[in-house]
Structures are given as structure tokens and as C-alpha cells.
Write an enzyme that holds these catalytic residues in place. Structure first.
Site, short mmCIF file in Angstrom:
data_model
loop_
_atom_site.label_atom_id
_atom_site.label_comp_id
_atom_site.label_asym_id
_atom_site.label_seq_id
_atom_site.Cartn_x
_atom_site.Cartn_y
_atom_site.Cartn_z
N LYS A 282 22.30 -42.08 -0.59
CA LYS A 282 22.22 -41.52 0.78
C LYS A 282 23.48 -39.96 0.08
O LYS A 282 24.06 -40.35 -0.39
CB LYS A 282 24.19 -42.37 1.60
N ASP A 287 31.16 -34.93 5.01
CA ASP A 287 30.73 -35.75 6.10
C ASP A 287 32.84 -35.51 6.80
O ASP A 287 33.38 -36.25 6.77
CB ASP A 287 30.95 -37.09 5.15
N LYS A 294 36.61 -37.46 11.30
CA LYS A 294 37.45 -38.24 10.68
C LYS A 294 39.16 -37.56 11.23
O LYS A 294 38.64 -36.10 11.20
CB LYS A 294 37.01 -38.12 9.28
N ASP A 305 30.41 -37.16 -0.32
CA ASP A 305 29.63 -38.35 0.44
C ASP A 305 27.92 -38.25 0.08
O ASP A 305 27.23 -38.89 0.94
CB ASP A 305 30.09 -38.12 1.76
N ASP A 364 30.39 -41.07 13.37
CA ASP A 364 30.60 -41.18 11.71
C ASP A 364 29.96 -42.77 10.59
O ASP A 364 30.47 -42.63 9.67
CB ASP A 364 32.32 -42.04 11.23
N GLU A 366 27.02 -42.66 9.48
CA GLU A 366 26.09 -41.21 9.44
C GLU A 366 24.67 -41.67 8.55
O GLU A 366 23.58 -41.93 8.43
CB GLU A 366 26.19 -40.01 9.55
N ARG A 368 24.25 -44.93 6.89
CA ARG A 368 22.85 -45.71 7.63
C ARG A 368 22.06 -45.61 8.18
O ARG A 368 21.03 -45.73 7.62
CB ARG A 368 23.34 -46.60 7.49
#
Length: 517
Positions: A282, A287, A294, A305, A364, A366, A368
Site C-alpha cells: 500500500k 491519507d 480523519k 501511510d 478512509d 482506501e 484495500r
């Protein structure tokens, strides 16, 4: 006040087309160099010393002169130092040495990477500001230990100071591993030194702020790092190419950002035509959570991230540079998740490369989404023997396992066993987590093939893993590592100064070794 009228050409040049940031370069400096690692048969005069000891506190074969060994033993006894693994005792001005650090290591019958590297690293952190040469004495350790001592010292010596306007120059004196073993230096330089370099590279990527590191600059950094490395092929897909392929889940995550998304693949071939091992990470370079934004507290850490992508690419870089006799693919799914006017919304439905559809419940969730397209593309492109995902994926795994483990999900027992063994060998431990059949019901969508998230807190890490598994074509052997709790060290660890760990590079290095022939 006098108003100044701006001409149309001036207004047009106020912010050049395509400019995504300020346009002002923060720094053009490199990080300060680390202490060089050297090997020698004798202790350098005037050097600070690192002396690994076991609970027996026997210094007779440590390499210290008899008088110095006796003085050190007396000082340790007075301090009630017992030599427990990874405990340290720092002494000063004995035998002409400005500092001597005793560090406990378990009694070993043969070299053990984690124990030796951790011992050397822990002692190095105690001497990080020492303005002299540092010598590591491994005389009482098993034959073959010297390269691991050098490795630990190299990992612990990491620093990132390139963004300070006036950095304090750290000591650049060498670390000398004192060993009479023939070939110790060559064994380190041709192997573990490359792994240490890959870990440092991963740490650099994770540390770099998001105004400097974004999908395009991540790709450029990897290309620079691999320049001239043999048997490597780099493939980069831009947004137009991904759009033509139908990679809607990866593109959807990045559509709210002015930074275009990328898919990066590094292919290393060291074993002929055998099916490769694929490491897919990933790579969310920042993010914000997107529309499902968030909270402000701690959001700065979301520059990291992309730690999974750094681990996957770092793993293949290590394999390539040390000339591993294996085929390895490293893939980074790169996007920036921002709440711009074009961002995807909760309730949108997006399509993956192979046609499966996803209802976006939470923008959020994201990571996956980008992994779904990346996995499908990797399997279609390379037909790997096994595919491992790694990601800072869920807060749920942090709640479940704390900072001691990453969560391991797998639908292939052999691959799970290889990963668990590889992780324990380097101290990047995994804990096996379930893929329960009920997760399919939790993630069912009324209007698409699957939802990307469920509302409510039940089994957040497991349902996320189910989502990735559902969209990763069978029969490919597949596993997923949720490393959300271990991407950073909030205080010094034995081989990790406070900050990004570069977690996963060493684990993947050991995994690749398990496939070498």
C-alpha cells in the site's frame, strides 16, 4: 495604500499549470553520512569499545587485554551488572578507551541474526554521539557472528537530518568490527550491507514529508536507487494506462488529489524462469481520509501511510543488490487520498481491473482499494507463485496486537509458515489472525459485489483482510500483513532510532532467502 493592477499574463503565471505544491524547494541537502563500517583483526587505539557479554560475564576471550578485562569485570560487579540480553552498562576511561559499553547477548551455539544485530545496535545507540572510532569485539561469539554485528551497527546508525537548516554535524568516525575470521568483511559487504541499505532507503521514504514524497517522486526515488543494478526491470503505469485497463479502485482513491496516482513494479530476475514471489504494498503517500476525513490529531503521521510500499520495494531492492537466486516482484500501489472537489464519495461504486465492483462506504478505507487493483494486475502480469500484501491498513490491528506484532492473514498454510519463520528470525514478529467465513456477510453489498467497509467496530482488521482476499484471484497463494502498529518506533529500539522502522524489508529479505536455491 496604492492598488496595483495585474495584467492578464501576470495572473496566468501566478501559479503555473500543473503546480501541485508551493514550488519552493525545502532542501537540496543529503542526510549526514553514517559512520562507515570496517573490519580489522586488532582493536584500534583510543577507540570506544562495544563488548558483547553473556550472563557468565566471562571476558577472557573478548579481545580485551588482561588488565583491561579485569578492570571492566570489577566495574561490572560493582554496578551489579548481570549481562542479561540487551541490557547495557557504559563505563568510561578504562585501559585507554574513552568509553566501553557492555551489552548482553543470549548464549549462542551458532550465529543468530536478530540477537547479534540487536545487541550491536543497542550498544551503538548508547554511543551515537561518541567522537571517536568505535570497535565491536566479538571474540566470545560463535564463528560467523561478525557480519551480523556490523549489520546491527549499520541499522542503528540511521539518521535523517537533511531538512534541518543548520544540522549539527554528527560523528563520522568508523565502526570497526574486530574479527580474525577470514571473509567476514566480504560476507557483510556482499550481502547484509545491501539489506541495511534497503532498510535505510525505506526509512527515508517513510520519513520524507508528503509535500516532497508523492506518487511521481516515489517512483523517481526508486529509479535512482536502482540505477545500474543488474537483472532489474522497472515498470510504471500512469493514470491513462490504468484507466485503459479499468483499474477503478486505485484511480478512485487518488481522484481528489492534484498528485496523479501511479502503479510501480520492480522486477528482479535471479532464478531463470521460475515463478516469482510478489510483494505488493500500500502506497498512500498521504491519507487525509478523503471525504471521510480523519481528525486533526495525529494526521501528520499519515505521510507514512506508504510504509507498506516502502517495505515491498525495499525487499526487492535488497534481493537485487545482493544478487539473490530468486525471482521477486515488488509492486507499489501509489496514490494520495485527499478531499478535493473531484474526490470519490461514500456511496460511490467503483470497478476493479477484473470487473468486480465495490461500494465505497468509507473513503478512509482506501488502502484495500488500491491493493485490490494492484493484486489483480500483478497476478495477470507475472503469474506469481505467491503474493504477499503489506499495508498500514487498520487501526483495529493496533487495538488487537499493540506494537509487538503485525497481523498475518493467509489462505495458504505453506506461505503463512514461511512468513512466520522469516519474521521471527529478524525480530519483526507476526501473529496469525483469522479469516472467518462470517466476514463475507459483514462485507456484503446490496448494489455491488462487496463493500469496502462495514459500519460498526466488529473485526475491522479481519473484514479488511477478507475484502482483499475476495478481490485477489484464486488459486494464487496469498497472505496479507497488517503493519499499522509497527511502522514507527516512538522510542529507540535496538536497531531502530526513534522514527520509521523500515519494517518489512528484513522480513521480506528472509522470505526471499527461503525460496533461494
Amino acid at each position: 495604500m496604492i492598488a496595483t493592477a495585474l495584467s492578464t499574463p501576470a495572473l496566468a503565471q501566478d501559479r503555473p499549470a500543473g503546480l501541485a505544491g508551493s514550488g519552493v524547494v525545502t532542501s537540496s541537502r543529503d542526510n549526514s553520512p553514517q559512520r562507515p563500517i570496517r573490519f580489522a583483526a586488532a582493536v584500534p587505539a583510543g577507540a570506544a569499545l562495544i563488548v558483547p557479554v553473556t550472563a557468565s560475564m566471562d571476558l577472557s576471550a573478548s579481545g580485551l587485554p588482561a588488565g583491561t578485562a579485569a578492570a571492566v569485570a570489577a566495574a561490572a560487579k560493582a554496578a551489579r551488572y548481570e549481562g542479561k540480553p540487551l541490557s547495557t552498562l557504559k563505563l568510561h576511561d578504562i585501559g585507554g578507551h574513552p568509553a566501553i559499553v557492555l551489552v548482553g547477548v543470549e548464549k549462542l551455539a551458532q550465529p543468530k541474526e536478530a540477537a547479534l544485530a540487536d545487541a550491536a545496535g543497542k550498544a551503538m545507540l548508547a554511543l551515537r554521539d561518541q567522537p571517536s572510532d568505535i570497535a565491536i569485539l566479538g571474540g566470545r561469539l560463535p564463528a560467523g557472528s561478525a557480519p551480523y554485528l556490523a549489520y546491527g551497527a549499520a541499522l542503528a546508525g540511521y539518521r535523517y537530518d537533511r531538512l534541518k537548516s543548520e544540522p549539527k554535524a554528527p560523528p563520522a568516525n568508523p565502526v570497526v568490527v574486530v574479527s580474525a575470521e577470514a571473509g567476514a568483511e566480504a560476507a557483510y559487504a556482499g550481502d547484509l550491507a545491501h539489506v541495511a541499505s534497503a532498510v535505510r532507503f525505506a526509512r527515508d521514504l517513510v520519513t520524507t514529508p508528503a509535500n516532497e514524497l508523492y506518487p511521481e517522486s516515489f517512483v523517481a526515488a526508486v529509479q535512482r536507487e536502482l540505477k545500474g543494478v543488474p537483472n532489474v526491470k522497472v515498470t510504471v503505469l500512469d493514470e491513462a494506462q490504468m484507466r485503459a485497463l479499468g483499474m477503478g479502485t486505485l484511480l478512485g482513491v487518488g481522484q481528489g488529489s492534484r498528485r496523479p496516482s501511479r502503479l510501480l513494479a520492480v522486477e528482479y530476475r535471479g532464478a531463470g524462469d521460475t515463478a516469482p514471489i510478489a510483494l505488493v504494498g500500500k502506497g498512500i503517500t498521504f491519507d487525509s481520509g478523503g471525504i471521510s476525513i480523519k481528525p486533526a490529531s495525529g494526521m501528520w503521521e499519515m505521510k507514512g501511510d506508504m510504509s507498506g510500499a516502502a517495505a515491498a520495494i525495499g525487499g526487492v531492492i535488497a534481493a537485487a543488490k545482493r544478487g539473490a537466486k530468486a525471482n521477486v516482484i515488488g509492486v507499489a500501489a501509489l496514490a494520495e487520498n485527499m478531499p478535493g472537489g473531484g474526490a470519490q464519495r461514500p456511496g460511490d461504486v467503483v470497478r476493479t481491473l477484473n470487473g468486480k465492483t465495490v461500494e465505497v462506504i468509507n473513503t478512509d478505507a482506501e488502502g484495500r482499494l488500491v491493493l485490490a487493483d494492484a493484486n489483480q494486475w500483478t497476478i495477470r502480469q507475472y503469474r506469481p507463485a505467491a503474493l504477499v500484501n503489506i499495508a498500514t491498513l487498520t487501526g483495529a490491528i493496533v487495538a488487537a496486537l499493540g506494537e509487538e506484532y503485525s497481523g498475518l492473514f493467509a489462505r495458504n498454510e505453506e506461505l503463512a509458515g514461511r512468513l512466520t519463520k522469516a519474521a521471527s528470525g529478524v525480530g519483526e514478529d507476526l501473529w496469525r489472525m483469522p479469516l472467518h467465513p462470517s466476514y463475507a456477510e459483514d462485507m456484503a453489498s446490496e448494489i455491488a459485489d462487496i463493500r469496502n467497509s462495514k459500519e460498526g467496530g466488529r473485526a475491522g482488521a479481519g473484514t479488511a483482510a477478507h475484502f482483499i482476499s475476495f478481490l485477489t484471484p484464486e488459486p494464487t497463494a496469498w497472505a496479507h500483513i497488517d503493519m499499522a502498529a509497527v511502522d514507527r518506533a516512538e522510542s529507540d529500539l535496538p536497531t531502530v532510532p526513534k522514527g520509521p522502522r523500515g519494517y518489512g524489508v528484513r522480513l521480506f529479505d528472509q522470505l526471499v532467502r527461503s525460496y533461494e536455491k
